[in-house]
Design an enzyme around this catalytic site. Structure first.
Site, PDB file in Angstrom:
ATOM      1  N   ASP A 132       1.898   1.915  -3.183  1.00 23.62           N
ATOM      2  CA  ASP A 132       0.454   1.933  -3.357  1.00 23.62           C
ATOM      3  C   ASP A 132      -0.140   3.016  -2.459  1.00 23.62           C
ATOM      4  O   ASP A 132       0.389   3.303  -1.379  1.00 23.62           O
ATOM      5  CB  ASP A 132      -0.150   0.584  -2.962  1.00 23.62           C
ATOM      6  CG  ASP A 132       0.006  -0.466  -4.054  1.00 23.62           C
ATOM      7  OD1 ASP A 132       0.208  -0.080  -5.210  1.00 23.62           O
ATOM      8  OD2 ASP A 132      -0.081  -1.666  -3.738  1.00 23.62           O
ATOM      9  N   ARG A 182       1.532   6.505 -10.694  1.00 25.19           N
ATOM     10  CA  ARG A 182       0.468   5.613 -11.155  1.00 25.19           C
ATOM     11  C   ARG A 182      -0.881   6.261 -10.840  1.00 25.19           C
ATOM     12  O   ARG A 182      -1.199   6.514  -9.670  1.00 25.19           O
ATOM     13  CB  ARG A 182       0.568   4.258 -10.462  1.00 25.19           C
ATOM     14  CG  ARG A 182      -0.587   3.293 -10.829  1.00 25.19           C
ATOM     15  CD  ARG A 182      -0.642   2.110  -9.877  1.00 25.19           C
ATOM     16  NE  ARG A 182       0.562   1.312  -9.965  1.00 25.19           N
ATOM     17  CZ  ARG A 182       1.075   0.611  -8.951  1.00 25.19           C
ATOM     18  NH1 ARG A 182       0.495   0.656  -7.755  1.00 25.19           N
ATOM     19  NH2 ARG A 182       2.163  -0.095  -9.111  1.00 25.19           N
TER      20      ARG A 182
END
Length: 304
Positions: A132, A182
């Site tokens: 992340d 992502r």
């Protein structure tokens, strides 16, 4: 754009105490968080997989300043993997790691070692891992750790926030063969010096970033609930000659579940599944992102 007041509240220890002490909060949290316990997360994964959806799991926690807690987060992921393996749910599943939860603020070497241990076990079980991306102060460190992890685990993915002004250049470096990226709009309150501020600016930045990824040789992971961005992503994939399977869509647990299933029928679709007791920061970012989420939260207090 995320509501800056709610994002600030997400980092307030005082507000954390207020929100987490209200019994009704739990009912709303359940919409966005799979549960506090590992068994609840496994149950959610099983239900999603039975609906044809892939998953990426986030053991909630961030901004760790204690070495023991960083190691405990590593161990929580290893326990998660063991539970998934026991249930036959590892194939195609993924873990999402926040490096700040693994000790990034304490020592980059500590976060790297913990992340490497998680990646090694993921590799053994046929799973993948994506890092992340947190606020802009962590980007350089995160990309540095990513590079070191990819030396042994080239499939490790990374999230990139379109709202950051630097991201388009970062994506050009990341859009190479085998690189899993992502793309998110961004959920942190960032200064104008480093990030686009208005919704239209962020949307345009997201589309530019999509073009870079779709025209590149990597594996784009399009993380958005925005119907317009989904259609643009599909059009760009067609223009780039990308076959189904060379990219995927991602959405958050509890948001647009019907659309998740619809996309899964013709495109790759992965659901971001958070779980754990440290849900407060994640929960506040979900409220900050969309007024509808906040209305849903407030309505729960007058619906009984």
């Amino acid at each position: 754009m995320p509501n800056p007041l709610l994002l600030a509240a997400g980092r307030s220890a005082r507000m954390r105490g207020v929100v987490t002490s209200v019994p009704l909060t739990r009912n709303v949290v359940d919409r966005f968080v799979a549960g506090e316990r590992l068994e609840e997360a496994i149950r959610a994964v099983r239900e999603l997989r039975e609906s044809g959806l892939k998953v990426t799991l986030d053991h909630l926690g961030e901004d760790t300043t204690d070495r023991r807690q960083a190691d405990a987060t590593r161990d929580a992921y290893l326990a998660l993997f063991a539970a998934l393996d026991e249930e036959g749910l590892t194939g195609g599943s993924e873990a999402s790691l926040k490096l700040s939860a693994l000790g990034q603020a304490l020592d980059g070497g500590l976060a790297l070692d913990n992340a490497r241990a998680v990646c090694a076990e993921a590799a053994r079980l046929g799973m993948t891992v994506t890092l992340d991306m947190e606020d802009h102060t962590t980007v350089d460190s995160t990309l540095d750790i990513l590079g070191k992890l990819r030396a042994d685990f080239p499939w490790v993915g990374v999230a990139v926030q379109a709202m950051l002004r630097r991201s388009e250049d970062d994506l050009r470096d990341l859009a190479h063969e085998g690189s899993r990226v992502r793309l998110v709009k961004g959920a942190y309150a960032e200064p104008a010096s480093v990030a686009f501020q208005g919704k239209s600016e962020v949307d345009r930045a997201y589309v530019r970033a999509l073009r870079v990824l779709m025209d590149g040789d990597g594996h784009p992971m399009v993380a958005t609930h925005d119907p317009r961005m989904i259609e643009i992503a599909k059009a760009l994939a067609v223009r780039a000659g990308r076959p189904v399977g060379s990219y995927e869509f991602q959405m958050l647990y509890g948001i647009r579940a019907g659309e998740q299933r619809r996309l899964a029928e013709r495109h790759g679709m992965r659901v971001y599944v958070p779980y754990g007791v440290d849900w407060y920061g994640y929960f506040m970012r979900r409220l900050a992102e969309r007024p509808a989420n906040l209305v849903f939260f407030l309505r729960s207090f007058v619906s009984r």
